[in-house]
Design an enzyme around this catalytic site. Sequence first.
Site, PDB file in Angstrom:
ATOM      1  N   GLU A 165      20.268 -18.491  49.226  1.00 58.67           N
ATOM      2  CA  GLU A 165      18.902 -18.992  48.258  1.00 58.67           C
ATOM      3  C   GLU A 165      19.418 -20.884  47.345  1.00 58.67           C
ATOM      4  O   GLU A 165      19.176 -21.119  46.322  1.00 58.67           O
ATOM      5  CB  GLU A 165      18.541 -18.313  47.206  1.00 58.67           C
ATOM      6  CG  GLU A 165      18.565 -16.739  47.179  1.00 58.67           C
ATOM      7  CD  GLU A 165      17.433 -16.135  46.559  1.00 58.67           C
ATOM      8  OE1 GLU A 165      17.010 -16.461  45.867  1.00 58.67           O
ATOM      9  OE2 GLU A 165      17.226 -14.454  47.256  1.00 58.67           O
ATOM     10  N   GLU A 370      18.996  -9.571  51.547  1.00 55.52           N
ATOM     11  CA  GLU A 370      18.070  -9.139  50.302  1.00 55.52           C
ATOM     12  C   GLU A 370      16.742  -8.709  50.879  1.00 55.52           C
ATOM     13  O   GLU A 370      16.272  -9.207  51.215  1.00 55.52           O
ATOM     14  CB  GLU A 370      18.212 -10.185  49.857  1.00 55.52           C
ATOM     15  CG  GLU A 370      19.820 -10.319  48.522  1.00 55.52           C
ATOM     16  CD  GLU A 370      19.522 -11.077  47.854  1.00 55.52           C
ATOM     17  OE1 GLU A 370      18.606 -11.172  46.792  1.00 55.52           O
ATOM     18  OE2 GLU A 370      20.976 -11.937  48.072  1.00 55.52           O
TER      19      GLU A 370
HETATM   20  C1  BG6 Z   1      18.032 -13.006  44.797  1.00 56.30           C
HETATM   21  C2  BG6 Z   1      19.645 -12.951  44.279  1.00 56.30           C
HETATM   22  O1  BG6 Z   1      17.585 -13.456  44.319  1.00 56.30           O
HETATM   23  O2  BG6 Z   1      17.265 -11.720  44.448  1.00 56.30           O
HETATM   24  C3  BG6 Z   1      20.569 -12.502  43.759  1.00 56.30           C
HETATM   25  O3  BG6 Z   1      20.487 -13.179  45.587  1.00 56.30           O
HETATM   26  C4  BG6 Z   1      19.195 -11.267  42.923  1.00 56.30           C
HETATM   27  O4  BG6 Z   1      21.182 -12.942  42.977  1.00 56.30           O
HETATM   28  C5  BG6 Z   1      18.746 -10.670  43.315  1.00 56.30           C
HETATM   29  O5  BG6 Z   1      20.019 -10.593  41.499  1.00 56.30           O
HETATM   30  C6  BG6 Z   1      17.467 -10.348  42.542  1.00 56.30           C
HETATM   31  O6  BG6 Z   1      16.486 -10.604  41.567  1.00 56.30           O
HETATM   32  P1  BG6 Z   1      16.942 -10.596  39.620  1.00 56.30           P
HETATM   33  O7  BG6 Z   1      16.452 -11.709  38.885  1.00 56.30           O
HETATM   34  O8  BG6 Z   1      16.604  -9.405  39.532  1.00 56.30           O
HETATM   35  O9  BG6 Z   1      18.756 -10.071  40.192  1.00 56.30           O
END
Ligand code: BG6
Length: 469
Positions: A165, A370
């Site tokens: 990201e 993700e």
């Molecule tokens: C992504 C990241 O943006 O979202 C992760 O690569 C992150 O590291 C995931 O944990 C979820 O976001 P958050 O802020 O809920 O942890």
Amino acid sequence: MQYQQLSSFPEQFMWGASISAYQAEGAYQEDGKLPSIIDEYQHDEDVAGFEVASDFYHHYKEDILLFKELGLKAFRFSIAWTRIMGKNPGETNEKGINFYHRVIDECLENGIEPIVTMYHFDLPYHLEEQGGWLNRQTIDCFLDYVKVLFAEYGDKVNYWLTINEQNTMILHPGAIGLPKDGSLPSKKELFQINHHVLLAQAQAIALYHQLDMKGKIGPAINLTAMYQATANPEDAIAAHNWETLRGWSFLDAAVRGKYNYLFEKYLNDRDIYPKIEAGDFECLAAGKPDFIAINYYSTATIAASKNDGSDVSARAGDQQIMLGEEGVYRAAENPYVDKTPYGWVVDPTGLRLTLRKLYDRYELPILITENGYGAPDTVGEDGKIQDNDRIDYLQKHIFVIQEALTDGVDVIGYCPWSAIDVVSTHQGFNKRYGFIYVDRTDKELKTLKRIKKESFYWYQKVISQNGLS
Ligand code: BG6
């Protein structure tokens, strides 16, 4: 478009799940690990907890066995630069290197394909003290690190992700914590940082190809399709601004090796164009990825800028994630989508649209690294964790992946966030995403015991039948 019959998931489809080093490992000062920016930055004390995180460092064997039971074909994790490199040039840390050998070997012995992210937000702090990514020398340090990665793990790892990201790092620099003095880089500095990270990424990719390594390598970007708020043509222009400046500009540089025309104009007009050195664009062009990884959670809905000082607003009341840009675009509400308990838009169809647009543009295989549902899961009196909303979220997204495959998009794998509960970037441990519950809270470490959630059994079934029923 609806089809009479949906394509099946390919036999080799990588059903996986993801974590990152600093959000899962803990052991932040153990076995020679150096501090990273995460360890040194200011975080919301109530919800930090990266020191122990999910204690994957000590539980990795048990966790990987659980992943095997879950049926994972792939496990995406990141390597902590600070665990394997020393402070001085050429210096490495044997204990850290061996830890990742053990993790990778454990995966391979259990039939799980390791997918390795090289950099997931955790810059070594001693490099930050020398200017961090703003300092061009950090590119060389990154390359030294990458050479160690390829030398140590190159013959075991088939899928490498360069930078996680990059667009989040640049667009929301405060999302992973604030520097000690509380100050964030200026916009001009951020786009200089962006340029350096692009160069680092391109060189890592070019090196991988020069070494003729056996696997594939690509960037991992946060990508979401967007909608224009109304049929107002001004909303359409704003939405296009959004899409280009937050997504394509990062990927065009990575895949096409050049800055997008609109991005160039935006940077020049605002006097934030980075300093480019001779050979930089040749360097970008030389590092063509083999696939693109995306992190997809939500879509955005975009309206024309009012340019009256009100274009910027916090996403779902979260001051770390400000949306909109004065004179460029502003965020709007979408009445057609749901939201998670943390206010994130839930939009499975948007994933299909994102996949189509991405494939249209670059025609490269796509790995979803993700996608997930953050919620404060609780253990019931019967000891079970009923995370039905997560199941519903994942099921709908898997369905649209199948639709996208039927459309003809080359999706090679799906790795939801997260394999196991981890610490959120800035919203704590109680914002859980995992298939496996970890017995701790924001404040209390408790037993760190692992408990399979309902979604564990559900995903296990999905994987075993290579798709939804
Ligand atoms: C992504 C990241 O943006 O979202 C992760 O690569 C992150 O590291 C995931 O944990 C979820 O976001 P958050 O802020 O809920 O942890």
